[in-house]
Write a protein that holds these residues in place. Structure first.
Motif, PDB file in Angstrom:
ATOM      1  N   GLU A  83      -2.292   5.550   6.305  1.00 47.58           N
ATOM      2  CA  GLU A  83      -1.056   6.288   7.153  1.00 47.58           C
ATOM      3  C   GLU A  83      -0.766   4.307   8.383  1.00 47.58           C
ATOM      4  OE1 GLU A  83       1.322   8.916   9.252  1.00 47.58           O
ATOM      5  OE2 GLU A  83      -0.211   9.453   8.742  1.00 47.58           O
ATOM      6  N   GLU A  84      -2.017   4.249   9.398  1.00 50.61           N
ATOM      7  CA  GLU A  84      -1.849   2.938  10.096  1.00 50.61           C
ATOM      8  C   GLU A  84      -1.200   2.181   8.868  1.00 50.61           C
ATOM      9  OE1 GLU A  84      -5.890   3.641   9.539  1.00 50.61           O
ATOM     10  OE2 GLU A  84      -4.173   5.156  10.013  1.00 50.61           O
ATOM     11  N   ALA A  85      -1.760   1.798   8.130  1.00 50.28           N
ATOM     12  CA  ALA A  85      -0.947   0.588   6.630  1.00 50.28           C
ATOM     13  C   ALA A  85       0.150   0.484   7.079  1.00 50.28           C
ATOM     14  CB  ALA A  85      -2.392   0.518   5.699  1.00 50.28           C
ATOM     15  N   LEU A  86       1.466   1.458   6.110  1.00 48.39           N
ATOM     16  CA  LEU A  86       2.802   1.790   6.488  1.00 48.39           C
ATOM     17  C   LEU A  86       2.931   0.682   7.867  1.00 48.39           C
ATOM     18  CD1 LEU A  86       3.111   4.828   6.080  1.00 48.39           C
ATOM     19  CD2 LEU A  86       3.485   3.364   4.326  1.00 48.39           C
ATOM     20  N   GLU A  87       2.054   0.268   8.704  1.00 45.73           N
ATOM     21  CA  GLU A  87       3.500  -0.956   9.907  1.00 45.73           C
ATOM     22  C   GLU A  87       2.822  -1.814   9.449  1.00 45.73           C
ATOM     23  OE1 GLU A  87       0.618   0.000  12.934  1.00 45.73           O
ATOM     24  OE2 GLU A  87       0.974   2.585  13.770  1.00 45.73           O
ATOM     25  N   VAL A  88       2.170  -2.298   8.189  1.00 42.26           N
ATOM     26  CA  VAL A  88       2.150  -3.612   7.807  1.00 42.26           C
ATOM     27  C   VAL A  88       3.484  -3.802   6.706  1.00 42.26           C
ATOM     28  CG1 VAL A  88       0.935  -5.556   6.759  1.00 42.26           C
ATOM     29  CG2 VAL A  88      -0.556  -3.793   7.803  1.00 42.26           C
ATOM     30  N   ALA A  89       3.971  -5.387   7.389  1.00 43.60           N
ATOM     31  CA  ALA A  89       5.754  -4.957   6.428  1.00 43.60           C
ATOM     32  C   ALA A  89       5.283  -5.552   4.774  1.00 43.60           C
ATOM     33  CB  ALA A  89       6.045  -6.369   6.901  1.00 43.60           C
ATOM     34  N   GLY A  90       4.202  -6.008   4.936  1.00 40.94           N
ATOM     35  CA  GLY A  90       4.105  -6.383   3.573  1.00 40.94           C
ATOM     36  C   GLY A  90       3.666  -5.518   2.866  1.00 40.94           C
ATOM     37  N   ILE A  91       2.665  -4.312   2.973  1.00 40.47           N
ATOM     38  CA  ILE A  91       2.822  -3.271   2.335  1.00 40.47           C
ATOM     39  C   ILE A  91       3.927  -2.226   2.138  1.00 40.47           C
ATOM     40  CG2 ILE A  91       1.093  -0.883   1.973  1.00 40.47           C
ATOM     41  CD1 ILE A  91      -0.992  -2.844   4.072  1.00 40.47           C
ATOM     42  N   ARG A  92       4.234  -1.898   2.848  1.00 39.95           N
ATOM     43  CA  ARG A  92       5.743  -1.656   3.041  1.00 39.95           C
ATOM     44  C   ARG A  92       6.703  -1.697   1.682  1.00 39.95           C
ATOM     45  NH1 ARG A  92       6.153  -1.914   8.624  1.00 39.95           N
ATOM     46  NH2 ARG A  92       8.106  -2.919   8.453  1.00 39.95           N
ATOM     47  N   ARG A  93       6.890  -3.203   1.879  1.00 42.99           N
ATOM     48  CA  ARG A  93       7.353  -3.907   0.969  1.00 42.99           C
ATOM     49  C   ARG A  93       7.066  -3.947  -0.718  1.00 42.99           C
ATOM     50  NH1 ARG A  93       7.083  -8.533  -1.269  1.00 42.99           N
ATOM     51  NH2 ARG A  93       5.813  -9.149   0.498  1.00 42.99           N
ATOM     52  N   LEU A  94       6.013  -3.468  -0.725  1.00 43.62           N
ATOM     53  CA  LEU A  94       5.064  -3.889  -2.116  1.00 43.62           C
ATOM     54  C   LEU A  94       5.380  -1.804  -2.393  1.00 43.62           C
ATOM     55  CD1 LEU A  94       1.588  -4.968  -3.238  1.00 43.62           C
ATOM     56  CD2 LEU A  94       2.385  -2.756  -3.354  1.00 43.62           C
ATOM     57  N   LEU A  95       4.983  -1.196  -2.038  1.00 43.36           N
ATOM     58  CA  LEU A  95       5.279   0.495  -1.780  1.00 43.36           C
ATOM     59  C   LEU A  95       6.801   0.555  -2.442  1.00 43.36           C
ATOM     60  CD1 LEU A  95       3.433   1.739   0.742  1.00 43.36           C
ATOM     61  CD2 LEU A  95       2.926   1.693  -1.557  1.00 43.36           C
ATOM     62  N   LEU A  96       7.819   0.075  -1.743  1.00 46.27           N
ATOM     63  CA  LEU A  96       9.417   0.045  -2.515  1.00 46.27           C
ATOM     64  C   LEU A  96       9.725  -0.808  -3.276  1.00 46.27           C
ATOM     65  CD1 LEU A  96      10.560  -0.877   1.298  1.00 46.27           C
ATOM     66  CD2 LEU A  96      10.824   1.716  -0.653  1.00 46.27           C
ATOM     67  N   ASP A  97       9.100  -1.784  -3.783  1.00 44.84           N
ATOM     68  CA  ASP A  97       9.309  -2.422  -4.420  1.00 44.84           C
ATOM     69  C   ASP A  97       8.540  -2.047  -6.529  1.00 44.84           C
ATOM     70  OD1 ASP A  97      11.322  -3.631  -3.112  1.00 44.84           O
ATOM     71  OD2 ASP A  97       9.842  -5.985  -2.908  1.00 44.84           O
ATOM     72  N   LEU A  98       6.985  -2.037  -6.037  1.00 46.78           N
ATOM     73  CA  LEU A  98       6.944  -2.033  -6.610  1.00 46.78           C
ATOM     74  C   LEU A  98       5.917  -0.776  -7.245  1.00 46.78           C
ATOM     75  CD1 LEU A  98       5.213  -5.611  -6.736  1.00 46.78           C
ATOM     76  CD2 LEU A  98       6.609  -4.922  -8.187  1.00 46.78           C
ATOM     77  N   CYS A  99       5.980   0.071  -6.534  1.00 41.19           N
ATOM     78  CA  CYS A  99       5.321   1.256  -6.480  1.00 41.19           C
ATOM     79  C   CYS A  99       6.270   2.232  -6.864  1.00 41.19           C
ATOM     80  CB  CYS A  99       4.589   1.708  -5.586  1.00 41.19           C
ATOM     81  SG  CYS A  99       2.697   1.474  -5.383  1.00 41.19           S
ATOM     82  N   GLN A 100       5.526   3.668  -7.731  1.00 40.61           N
ATOM     83  CA  GLN A 100       6.433   5.258  -7.400  1.00 40.61           C
ATOM     84  C   GLN A 100       6.564   5.478  -7.168  1.00 40.61           C
ATOM     85  OE1 GLN A 100       8.676   5.708 -10.231  1.00 40.61           O
ATOM     86  NE2 GLN A 100       8.177   3.196 -11.819  1.00 40.61           N
ATOM     87  N   GLY A 101       5.278   5.847  -6.237  1.00 44.37           N
ATOM     88  CA  GLY A 101       4.923   6.955  -4.924  1.00 44.37           C
ATOM     89  C   GLY A 101       4.161   6.048  -4.426  1.00 44.37           C
ATOM     90  N   PHE A 102       3.434   6.828  -3.153  1.00 43.80           N
ATOM     91  CA  PHE A 102       2.313   6.799  -2.480  1.00 43.80           C
ATOM     92  C   PHE A 102       1.622   7.790  -2.123  1.00 43.80           C
ATOM     93  CE2 PHE A 102       5.731   6.150   0.692  1.00 43.80           C
ATOM     94  CZ  PHE A 102       4.989   6.289   2.037  1.00 43.80           C
ATOM     95  N   LEU A 103       0.263   7.769  -1.874  1.00 43.26           N
ATOM     96  CA  LEU A 103      -0.272   9.032  -1.208  1.00 43.26           C
ATOM     97  C   LEU A 103      -0.959   8.442   0.083  1.00 43.26           C
ATOM     98  CD1 LEU A 103      -1.510  11.401  -3.289  1.00 43.26           C
ATOM     99  CD2 LEU A 103       0.792  11.816  -1.860  1.00 43.26           C
ATOM    100  N   CYS A 104      -1.125   9.683   1.869  1.00 44.28           N
ATOM    101  CA  CYS A 104      -1.965   8.686   2.553  1.00 44.28           C
ATOM    102  C   CYS A 104      -3.450   9.203   2.651  1.00 44.28           C
ATOM    103  CB  CYS A 104      -1.193   8.243   3.570  1.00 44.28           C
ATOM    104  SG  CYS A 104       0.493   7.592   3.999  1.00 44.28           S
TER     105      CYS A 104
END
Length: 452
Positions: A83-104
């Protein structure tokens, strides 16, 4: 047990060993991605795959590599992370742009399997849609624009992209390549398709009539103006106006056109009323407008107003593999003009057509095929019917510099296409800097938006 699907597992963390084991028990084929793993050997594999990417403790450099890999794979992805990885802007962008979904973490295996099923459904839908588009476009001829080569499919893709917005489009290409047909295709794919489409060849009108032709005139505005005339811009209200050979527009008319593009209002010649007009402008030329601007023959401010989106229509010699397909297409299209006994092209005719340089591009091909269909007295069209006998072919010998330029442009477009127009990824793939990519894009007139 038959596997449900192949899962690309990108990244590694002990936090997710148990969910991965559960997936294997359920029949999912897990395919770990090792460092340096490439996709080139697997791109022709028709089986559906989904991706599972672990984003725990990723450095920015690792994120760049992960993003490039995910883009090249062209499969739907599901992300796993703390869950703390969501604080990284690059990871958030990658999840929003390229992933159908995610789980913590901690991951619930049934929830993970449900996400993978959804991603697999998306992959199936994407595959079906791609097959449907290819099939229907092949059947319809894609606005009667025919081609099966990568350069033509890139043109069709760009047409669909620019048609979806209402910005001004600049179409560049040699004479006879089909710039007006490209403009019609954009109009027919746009939200303005129910409105009028008007085409004006700026180079074919006398200088003293261009203003009246574009903007209209009032009765008595000049000698011979016996009644009010609605100009082409006003007549295209609610639709699209295509200005061909815009480079031939006189400088004084360029000022008036620029004012219209800024205000969306016109004044008829001899009139005082300002008339609001809602029209999309498409412009084209075979000349280098950038050079014309430097030489003072074309206004720089108008050039930038017109050059919002760009489309490059390829010369016929740049997709010579389509010559035979085009020749057969036009043979069928104009079959009502041919003698009953004429059945097609001889092997010799097809050979010389492939060897010919086609300085007049597709327009010349159409004219030669139609003339041959009318004049041919045999069952098959021969080289002499086309007027390009083998001994008369003047083959274009490409210089080393021309070959380098063409190869450089093709490599640039291919890298940007594979990387969804992401400059960093394309630069990394080609082994050059971002600055070099931008310089090459400007040099070859490659528009980033048309490749995204």
């Amino acid at each position: 047990m038959a596997s449900l699907a192949r899962v690309l597992l990108l990244g590694e963390s002990c936090n997710y060993h148990e969910p991965v084991r559960e997936l294997k028990k359920k029949g999912w084929a897990i395919e770990p991605v090792k460092e340096g793993h490439g996709l080139d050997a697997k791109e022709s594999d028709p089986s559906l795959r989904v991706g599972l990417v672990i984003l725990d403790r990723c450095t920015m450099e690792a994120l760049d590599h992960i993003e490039a890999f995910m883009l090249r794979s062209q499969h739907p992805w599901v992300g796993l992370l703390a869950e703390e990885a969501l604080e990284v802007a690059g990871i958030r962008r990658l999840l929003l742009d390229l992933c159908q979904g995610f789980l913590c973490h901690p991951v619930d295996p049934p929830c993970l399997e449900l996400l993978l099923h959804n991603a697999l459904a998306v992959a199936r839908l994407q595959q079906q849609e791609s097959e449907y588009q290819i099939r229907t476009e092949a059947e319809s001829g894609e606005y009667e624009m025919v081609g099966t080569t990568p350069v033509m499919w890139q043109l069709f893709k760009t047409i669909r992209k620019v048609a979806a917005v209402d910005a001004t489009v600049f179409i560049h290409g040699e004479s006879g390549t089909g710039k007006e047909l490209t403009a019609q295709a954009i109009h027919e794919r746009s939200a303005r398709d129910s409105g009028p489409f008007h085409a004006v060849n700026c180079g074919a009108l006398p200088d003293n009539l261009i203003q009246s032709e574009l903007f209209g005139h009032e009765k008595g505005a000049f000698t011979g103006a016996a009644q009010r005339k609605v100009g082409r811009i006003e007549a295209a209200d609610g639709g699209t106006l295509f200005l061909d050979e815009i480079g031939d527009l006189p400088l004084e008319l360029q000022v008036n056109l620029l004012r219209f593009l800024e205000t969306r209002r016109i004044q008829r010649v001899g009139g005082l009323e300002e008339i609001a007009v809602d029209v999309r402008i498409l412009a084209a030329t075979h000349v280098d407008l950038g050079r014309a601007v430097k030489e003072g023959r074309f206004r720089e401010d108008l050039y930038h107003r017109l050059n919002v989106l760009q489309i490059e229509v390829p010369a016929l010699r740049d997709h010579s593999e389509d010559i035979e397909i085009l020749a057969r297409f036009f043979f069928q299209r104009f079959s009502h003009e041919k003698p009953v006994c004429l059945k097609g092209f001889s092997k010799e005719a097809l050979t010389v057509m492939r060897q010919y340089h086609w300085p007049g591009n597709v327009r010349e091909l159409i004219n030669r095929v139609r003339r041959a269909m009318v004049m041919c007295e045999n069952r098959l069209i021969q080289p002499e019917d086309l007027g390009i006998e083998r001994r008369r072919i003047q083959r274009h010998v490409m210089t080393l510099e021309e070959a380098r330029e063409r190869a450089e442009k093709h490599a640039l477009i291919a890298a940007l296409g594979r990387n969804k127009a992401r400059i960093n990824s394309a630069a990394s793939e080609l082994g050059v800097s971002r600055v070099t990519i931008y310089r090459l894009m400007e040099k070859h007139g490659v528009c980033r938006e048309s490749l995204a």
